[in-house]
Design a protein around this motif. Structure first.
Motif, short mmCIF file in Angstrom:
data_model
loop_
_atom_site.label_atom_id
_atom_site.label_comp_id
_atom_site.label_asym_id
_atom_site.label_seq_id
_atom_site.Cartn_x
_atom_site.Cartn_y
_atom_site.Cartn_z
N UNK A 95 0.64 -0.91 -0.54
CA UNK A 95 0.16 0.26 -0.08
C UNK A 95 0.84 1.25 -0.04
N UNK A 96 1.78 1.63 0.99
CA UNK A 96 2.49 2.53 1.16
C UNK A 96 3.60 2.93 -0.45
N UNK A 97 3.81 2.14 -1.31
CA UNK A 97 4.74 1.77 -2.12
C UNK A 97 3.91 2.31 -2.87
N UNK A 107 -4.84 6.02 2.07
CA UNK A 107 -5.84 6.45 3.02
C UNK A 107 -6.34 5.40 3.14
N UNK A 108 -7.16 5.20 2.09
CA UNK A 108 -7.90 4.34 3.05
C UNK A 108 -7.65 3.04 3.13
N UNK A 110 -4.81 2.40 3.89
CA UNK A 110 -4.05 2.30 5.33
C UNK A 110 -5.17 1.99 6.75
N UNK A 111 -6.42 2.80 6.34
CA UNK A 111 -7.26 2.38 7.30
C UNK A 111 -7.69 1.52 7.64
N UNK A 112 -8.14 0.28 6.49
CA UNK A 112 -8.91 -0.89 6.47
C UNK A 112 -8.04 -2.26 6.37
N UNK A 113 -6.58 -2.07 6.64
CA UNK A 113 -6.16 -2.51 6.54
C UNK A 113 -6.67 -4.12 7.27
N UNK A 114 -6.73 -3.74 8.73
CA UNK A 114 -7.50 -5.14 9.39
C UNK A 114 -8.32 -6.02 8.54
N UNK A 115 -9.45 -5.09 8.11
CA UNK A 115 -10.16 -5.27 7.24
C UNK A 115 -9.59 -6.28 6.29
N UNK A 143 -15.20 -0.33 0.69
CA UNK A 143 -14.58 0.22 2.02
C UNK A 143 -15.08 1.36 2.56
N UNK A 144 -15.98 2.13 3.34
CA UNK A 144 -15.99 3.67 3.87
C UNK A 144 -14.67 4.56 3.03
N UNK A 145 -15.25 5.33 2.72
CA UNK A 145 -13.36 6.87 2.51
C UNK A 145 -12.89 6.49 3.39
N UNK A 146 -11.90 6.87 3.30
CA UNK A 146 -11.08 7.49 4.51
C UNK A 146 -10.50 8.56 4.42
N UNK A 147 -10.19 9.66 5.18
CA UNK A 147 -9.73 11.38 4.61
C UNK A 147 -8.25 10.66 3.85
N UNK A 148 -8.34 11.16 2.70
CA UNK A 148 -7.59 10.78 1.70
C UNK A 148 -6.64 11.33 1.69
#
Length: 168
Positions: A95-97, A107-108, A110-115, A143-148
Motif C-alpha cells: 500500500x505504501x509503495x 489512506x483508505x 491503510x485505514x482498513x488494513x485489518x479488514x 470500503x468506507x472512504x477514509x480521509x484521502x
C-alpha cells in the motif's frame, strides 16, 4: 538499478542519479510491475523487489498469479489469489509503495488494513472449492472512504519505502 534494487539506501542514490539524467522512473504497480526493475519504452518501472518489507515469496506469487490468471481485477481478487502469502507487513508496504493505488486511495487502504487481512484469511477457507473461491474473489469489497492522504503524506510514505521521492 537492478544490482541495487533490494538495498534501499543504494537504490535511492541510483533513482536520484537516473532521474537527474532525465529518465522517468515509475512506482511499482500490481498489474504492471515485474519482480525486478524493468525498462519499458521510455521509462523505468520499479519492481516488487524494490519494496522494503515485501519478501520474495510475496512478489513471486503476485507475478505468477498474474501470469497464470491475468491482471488483478479488484482488490478482492488480489487478496483471494495471494492470500497464502499476504500478511500485515507485506500488505502495508504494498500500500505504501503505491502498488495498490489502482484499487483505492492509500489512506483508505491503510485505514482498513485489518479488514483487508481478515478478508484475505476468509478467502483461504473458501478458495478450496474453485467455484466458490472464484465467486468470493469477484465479490465487491466496499470500503468506507477514509480521509484521502495529502500529497505531503503520500510523499512521506514514498520516502519511507524508497528513501527518496520517485513520484515528484
Amino acid at each position: 538499478l537492478r544490482a541495487n534494487e533490494s538495498n534501499t539506501d543504494e537504490l535511492s542514490k541510483f533513482i536520484n542519479e537516473v532521474t537527474f539524467q532525465g529518465f522517468k522512473i515509475t512506482i511499482p504497480h500490481i498489474n504492471e510491475s515485474f519482480n525486478h526493475v524493468s525498462a519499458i519504452d521510455d521509462y523505468i518501472r520499479l519492481g516488487f523487489v524494490c519494496i522494503k518489507g515485501v519478501w520474495s515469496e510475496v512478489w513471486e506469487t503476485i507475478q505468477k498469479q498474474r501470469q497464470s490468471n491475468g491482471p488483478y481485477q479488484s482488490l478482492g481478487d488480489f487478496l483471494t489469489r495471494c492470500q497464502s502469502v499476504i500478511n500485515k507487513k507485506s500488505l502495508e508496504w504494498l500500500i505504501k509503495s503505491w502498488a495498490l493505488d489502482c484499487f483505492n486511495d492509500r489512506g483508505t487502504l491503510l485505514h482498513h488494513m485489518d479488514h483487508l487481512l481478515e478478508r484475505s484469511k476468509s478467502s483461504h477457507h473458501i478458495s478450496d472449492g474453485w467455484l466458490f473461491g472464484w465467486w468470493f474473489s469477484q465479490q465487491s469489497l466496499e470500503l468506507e472512504q477514509h480521509n484521502q492522504l495529502t500529497i505531503i503524506d503520500r510523499l512521506k510514505l514514498e520516502h519511507d519505502v524508497f528513501k527518496t521521492f520517485v513520484w515528484a
